[in-house]
Enzyme design. Structure first.
Site, mmCIF file in Angstrom:
data_model
loop_
_atom_site.group_PDB
_atom_site.id
_atom_site.type_symbol
_atom_site.label_atom_id
_atom_site.label_comp_id
_atom_site.label_asym_id
_atom_site.label_seq_id
_atom_site.Cartn_x
_atom_site.Cartn_y
_atom_site.Cartn_z
ATOM 1 N N CYS A 208 0.832 -1.200 0.000
ATOM 2 C CA CYS A 208 0.000 0.000 0.000
ATOM 3 C C CYS A 208 0.875 1.262 0.000
ATOM 4 O O CYS A 208 1.526 1.554 -1.001
ATOM 5 C CB CYS A 208 -0.971 -0.031 1.175
ATOM 6 S SG CYS A 208 -2.400 1.059 0.958
ATOM 7 N N HIS B 48 -3.392 -5.496 0.093
ATOM 8 C CA HIS B 48 -2.896 -6.031 1.367
ATOM 9 C C HIS B 48 -2.895 -7.557 1.330
ATOM 10 O O HIS B 48 -3.839 -8.209 1.808
ATOM 11 C CB HIS B 48 -3.759 -5.529 2.523
ATOM 12 C CG HIS B 48 -3.577 -4.082 2.821
ATOM 13 N ND1 HIS B 48 -2.656 -3.615 3.733
ATOM 14 C CD2 HIS B 48 -4.177 -2.973 2.302
ATOM 15 C CE1 HIS B 48 -2.704 -2.299 3.781
ATOM 16 N NE2 HIS B 48 -3.614 -1.878 2.914
ATOM 17 N N GLU C 253 -1.329 -9.645 3.096
ATOM 18 C CA GLU C 253 -1.253 -10.270 4.420
ATOM 19 C C GLU C 253 -2.616 -10.708 4.934
ATOM 20 O O GLU C 253 -2.716 -11.621 5.771
ATOM 21 C CB GLU C 253 -0.600 -9.312 5.423
ATOM 22 C CG GLU C 253 -1.407 -8.103 5.841
ATOM 23 C CD GLU C 253 -1.288 -6.902 4.911
ATOM 24 O OE1 GLU C 253 -1.693 -5.791 5.311
ATOM 25 O OE2 GLU C 253 -0.790 -7.080 3.777
#
Length: 547
Positions: free
Chosen positions: A380, A519, A521
């Site tokens: 990001c 994102h 993750e």
């Protein structure tokens, strides 16, 4: 119809309700049941999206664009069941829904009260998707006795009362403090917590007791007697070396069996725990270690980057290595040379964030990784700052910057390689945003598709050229500078399907330098590491062999 398990907490906060809920969900899955996990938060924010990471920790984002509590990340990581908007609610959202209905006249002129209007709204939320799973695990945030949580406790009391007998049980998590001076475990706080719960009409069926010391059978029997639960339903919960030990640890002390007994499910299916045995084998029998620096803005609170830290752990599992995270405040690099802080580091990760503070430090971290040929993953804002770094130092745009930090057009002359996104396509419609819009829920949120360039590094990592990842941002890299940046060696290797929004960049000729606007993750799991994190850690392992 689903059976409901309501998970509450007492004595103190941060005892691990979310982890216990997630572990229970994993254990029920291991026995062949389907599960869905849900979080009810008593705070008055509509969602945690506008909270500071220092205030609330990470904001977890779902595929359908909900900004939720970080516990939903635990739920997904332990069960693999993607969370939805209907799996998270707050007092703020409940009251907003009630007041919107009142303004429309839906209540036909009645006086609006907590009971029945607010509690009915909570019960309606609880009933959503009841046909989707065998078990619905609902965690109530906060601690019993908190004034803001009372409507939720009353709602779950009513909900259980209105359901057929045997469809709902209550699991209560408490603390057994150890008094070193007297050498005793004290059960009185647990007794008082259960008394508080019973005073509002809820009797726990299962008690989970957090303790730093072994709980003797005598104390468990005492708790069972005074709290009116079966002795087998008093479950000890001890500190663990890793959160991923929780399913096996809770199974060993009988949590899943106690829950099934409370529902009178007999005989209970035998659990298949091979998934979690493999996870623990990879954790406990690592064959090496790599050091990864996280250069961020909120490093004083690790929960602000919870999913990133866990995704790195998963990447380590995929490579059978232990990942040692080094937390570095990005502002340090604005005052000091990064080199002394990054010596011996095998990879650098620059995460997301909001606002200008620390961004020059992130840019210097990206420059150091590029120049030293160290693996770099920018997420990001971490991607955007890598683009600004390339624009300044490789593409000749020395005044490159972001509109996020320069709203006043005449205050400072700069080249806006990162701009405020005012319009984008979501599904089959166009979304429009203005700088003056409300902050909450106005970002580009949720899952979006991207197309990867054939032969690119990310296409190799994913093993595909079409992906879908979760987003949470309102600024984008400007496609107008693509030609100049690609001429300088920064490849735009992932784009939105319409070709307008850059999703991934990578430095050609670098061993491993990738920036992503999304994102990754948020979709990583211990039994299914995200490919970007697995390959990032692999690259860190390669670096460790060279230094």
């Amino acid at each position: 119809m689903a059976r409901y398990v309501f998970i509450t907490g007492g004595v103190v906060s941060s005892l691990g309700k979310g982890l216990a809920s997630a572990a229970l969900g994993a254990l029920l899955q291991a026995r062949g049941f389907t599960v869905r996990l849900r979080k009810l938060d008593p705070y008055l924010n509509v969602d945690p999206g506008t909270m500071s990471p220092f205030e609330h920790g990470e904001v977890f984002v779902t595929d359908d664009g909900a900004e939720t509590d970080l516990d939903l990340g635990h739920y997904e990581r332990f069960t693999g069941v993607p969370a939805r908007k209907t799996d998270s609610i707050s007092s703020g959202r409940i009251y907003m829904n009630v007041l919107e209905k009142e303004r429309r006249g839906d209540y036909l002129g009645k006086t609006i009260q907590v009971i029945p209007h607010v509690t009915n709204e909570i019960k309606d939320f609880l009933a959503i998707g009841a046909e989707d799973a065998d078990f619905m695990l609902c965690e109530i945030g906060g601690t019993v006795g908190d004034i803001e949580g009372l409507p939720f406790f009353e709602a779950i009391r009513q909900f259980a009362h209105e359901r057929p007998r045997g469809e709902c049980i209550f699991m209560h998590l408490t603390l057994l403090p150890w008094l070193a001076a007297s050498g005793e475990l004290k059960t009185k706080p647990t007794q008082h917590s259960v008394k508080e719960l019973r005073s509002i009409g809820i009797a726990p069926d299962v008690l989970v007791c957090r303790s730093e010391q072994p709980i003797p059978e005598k104390e468990r029997a005492k708790i069972a007697l005074f709290c009116n639960v079966r002795p087998g339903a008093v479950i000890p919960a001890y500190d663990l070396k890793s959160i991923y030990e929780a399913p096996l640890a809770y199974h060993k002390v009988g949590l899943d069996q106690a829950v099934l007994d409370a529902f009178n499910i007999s005989p209970a299916p035998r659990p298949d725990l091979r998934r979690w045995e493999d996870v623990m084998d990879r954790l406990e029998n690592a064959e090496g270690e790599v050091r990864v620096a996280i250069v961020g803005k909120y490093t004083q609170l690790e929960d602000a980057y919870k999913s990133i830290k866990e995704a790195l752990t998963h990447g380590g599992m995929a490579n059978r290595v232990r990942v040692q995270v080094e937390w570095i405040d990005a502002e340090v690099f604005e005052r000091e040379d990064p080199s002394p802080h990054l010596q011996g580091i095998h990879a650098i990760l620059v995460p997301g964030g909001f606002g200008e503070r620390g961004t020059e430090g992130k840019i210097r971290a990206a420059a150091w990784a590029r120049e030293k040929q160290i693996p770099y993953l920018g997420i990001c804002l971490g991607m955007q700052m890598a683009v600004v770094e390339a624009a300044r130092n490789l593409a000749g745009l020395s005044d490159a910057g972001s509109e996020e930090f320069d709203h006043e057009a005449g205050a400072k002359r700069f080249t806006p390689v990162v701009y405020h996104l005012k319009e984008w396509v979501q599904g089959n419609h166009v979304v429009e945003r203005k700088l003056g819009d409300d902050k909450g829920g106005t970002m580009r949120l949720g899952a979006y598709s991207a197309r990867l360039a054939e032969g690119s590094q990310v296409a190799r990592v994913y093993g595909d050229t079409r992906i879908e990842e979760r987003h949470r941002h309102r600024y984008e890299v400007d496609i107008a500078y693509r030609e100049k940046l690609e001429a300088a060696g920064l490849r735009f290797s992932g784009m939105s399907p319409d070709g307008r929004l850059p999703e991934i960049v990578e430095h050609e000729g670098h061993p491993w330098f990738i920036g992503v606007q999304f994102h990754p993750e948020l979709k990583s799991k211990p039994f299914a590491p995200h490919p970007l994190f697995a390959d990032f850690v692999r690259a860190a392992v390669e670096t460790s062999r060279l230094v």
